[in-house]
Design an enzyme around this catalytic site. Structure first.
Site, mmCIF file in Angstrom:
data_model
loop_
_atom_site.group_PDB
_atom_site.id
_atom_site.type_symbol
_atom_site.label_atom_id
_atom_site.label_comp_id
_atom_site.label_asym_id
_atom_site.label_seq_id
_atom_site.Cartn_x
_atom_site.Cartn_y
_atom_site.Cartn_z
ATOM 1 N N ASP A 137 58.646 19.213 67.213
ATOM 2 C CA ASP A 137 58.961 19.280 65.555
ATOM 3 C C ASP A 137 59.295 17.960 65.673
ATOM 4 O OD1 ASP A 137 60.179 19.831 63.187
ATOM 5 O OD2 ASP A 137 59.463 21.918 63.884
ATOM 6 N N HIS A 190 57.524 15.418 65.233
ATOM 7 C CA HIS A 190 56.938 14.964 63.945
ATOM 8 C C HIS A 190 58.220 13.790 63.120
ATOM 9 C CE1 HIS A 190 55.814 19.465 63.594
ATOM 10 N NE2 HIS A 190 55.310 18.934 64.290
#
Ligand SMILES: *[C@@H]1O[C@H](CO)[C@@H](O)[C@H](O)[C@H]1NC(C)=O
Ligand SMILES: *[C@@H]1O[C@H](CO)[C@@H](O)[C@H](O)[C@H]1NC(C)=O
Length: 405
Positions: A226, A249
């Protein structure tokens, strides 16, 4: 007095004082170290050291001179730990071994986290060791895209109300949820830290923070499933430098504007970072239909290298994952004084720069300069801006708000 005698006296004074000094140092080191594997605490490799570690912390925290809790090399199991202050003197937790969390969530001592540092000041967490969250079995439960009651898995290492402290050299591996979470902290530095989890491990943010001031993350390597770094509401005076991110991310401010008790974000400097093969680069995201007007200002991204990054430069005020919000109502988070300077490298998406601000609110004082990104994938490089009039210098036309709304 003869010259010989004088030399002799000086020499013996020197001997006396230096050996006194040496023994003071030895005594200091011995009394300041609390090794979980010492007979007093009885921790043994390949066993659960929750109790030995808790006992060692209790003694170290009560010491009136600087102390050190030591987890030596070796593999140890740990059901959970709460390192609670205040302590009487500066304290170090030196982890050179591998600490393993129970692979099954239900076996953790605490539901929401595995390791917590709480209300400690002048803390150093250091060592070549690893906090291994053993999250491999848990990631499938982070199914927030389809399940509204998802999540609630344990954070690997939490810092709550920790002040004037340093985390250095340690590794966080395969956390069940976020790797590091920083809340209500002041003047806390992460230096030369490593975060490691596979790119498809969901919700394993590298370092997440909120309601904290003077956080400094430097010389740190994050690869996870993430956001590498995510910055929540109430973060002020953050410096991120020399961080490499990927997989992951990207580096994200937000999401902001989701809840009605949020605080402002200001004074963020993110520079000299490299992102590789990430799903986003550097971004600010806010929810539409925010319940409260909390500004985000003075946010600067500088000298960022992108290697095959999707959405490298992004402000998204219509961030709405899983369709749980009303995109028709604009975000109330006012974004101002934001710069993206010296952003180079390659983008994997044709739309390399997107700055979509809230309708009616607009973003103010946005600066784009020296942005040069080449497309690594197929298509034609482009960019999109809405509700913003950035000051643009030395940015080639395809990246300089090629389409506007
Ligand atoms: C952050 O930490 C690095 C390394 O210790 C240091 O060089 C830098 O000055 C710090 N920055 C701030 C703003 O404290
Ligand atoms: C913009 O941000 C910088 C860095 O935080 C700050 O020094 C400057 O005063 C801000 N400018 C305005 C107009 O607020």
């Amino acid at each position: 007095m003869g010259g010989h005698n004088l030399v002799l006296i000086i020499f013996s004074v020197f001997l006396l004082s230096s050996s006194a000094y040496a023994s003071r140092v030895a005594q200091f080191l011995a009394s300041g170290d609390f090794d979980v594997t010492s007979p007093k605490y009885g921790g043994k490799p390949n066993t659960d050291i929750s109790q030995p570690l808790a006992n060692a912390w209790k003694d170290a925290c009560a010491a009136t001179t600087p102390s050190r809790v030591i987890v030596p090399k070796g593999t140890f199991q740990l059901k959970g730990a709460v390192f609670k202050g205040p302590c009487k003197a500066p304290i170090t937790v030196q982890v050179d071994g591998i600490l393993q969390a129970p692979p099954i969530e239900a076996q953790l001592a605490n539901k929401e986290f595995w390791v917590q540092f709480l209300e400690v000041e002048r803390l150093t967490v250091s060592g070549t060791g690893t906090f291994d969250g053993q999250g491999q079995n848990s990631w499938k439960d982070n199914d927030c895209n389809k399940n509204p009651n998802c999540g609630g898995l344990a954070i690997n290492v939490r810092f709550d109300k920790v002040k004037n402290s340093l985390v250095r050299d340690v590794t966080s591996l395969n956390s069940k949820n976020f790797h590091f979470n920083i809340l209500g902290c002041e003047h806390l530095t992460f230096q030369h830290v490593t975060v490691k989890a596979p790119g498809d491990s969901s919700n394993t943010d590298g370092i997440h923070m909120g309601r904290s001031t003077e956080i400094n993350i430097t010389d740190t390597n994050i690869g996870t499933g993430d956001d590498c770094i995510s910055v929540g509401d109430g973060t002020r005076q953050l410096t991120v430098s020399k961080v490499s991110c990927g997989p992951g991310h990207g580096i994200s401010i937000g999401s902001l504007g989701r809840y009605d008790n949020e605080d402002d974000v200001s004074g963020l400097n993110i520079r000299d970072c490299t992102l590789s093969n990430t799903l986003n680069g550097v971004r600010i995201k806010t929810f539409p239909a925010s319940p409260k007007a909390t500004p985000a200002s003075d946010i600067h991204f500088e000298k960022i290298t992108m290697n095959n990054v999707a959405n490298p430069v992004l402000i998204d005020q219509e961030y709405c994952p899983w369709g749980q919000c009303n995109k028709q109502i604009p975000s109330k988070v006012k974004i101002s004084n934001v710069s993206f300077k010296n952003i180079i490298g390659t983008t994997s998406t044709a739309e390399a720069l997107k700055i979509v601000c809230a309708k009616g609110l607009h973003c103010d004082q946005v600066v784009l300069s020296d942005i040069d990104l080449k497309l690594s994938g197929k298509g034609t490089l482009t960019s999109h801006c809405a509700n913003v009039q950035p000051t643009i210098t030395r940015v080639p036309p395809p990246l300089a708000c090629a389409t506007k709304a």
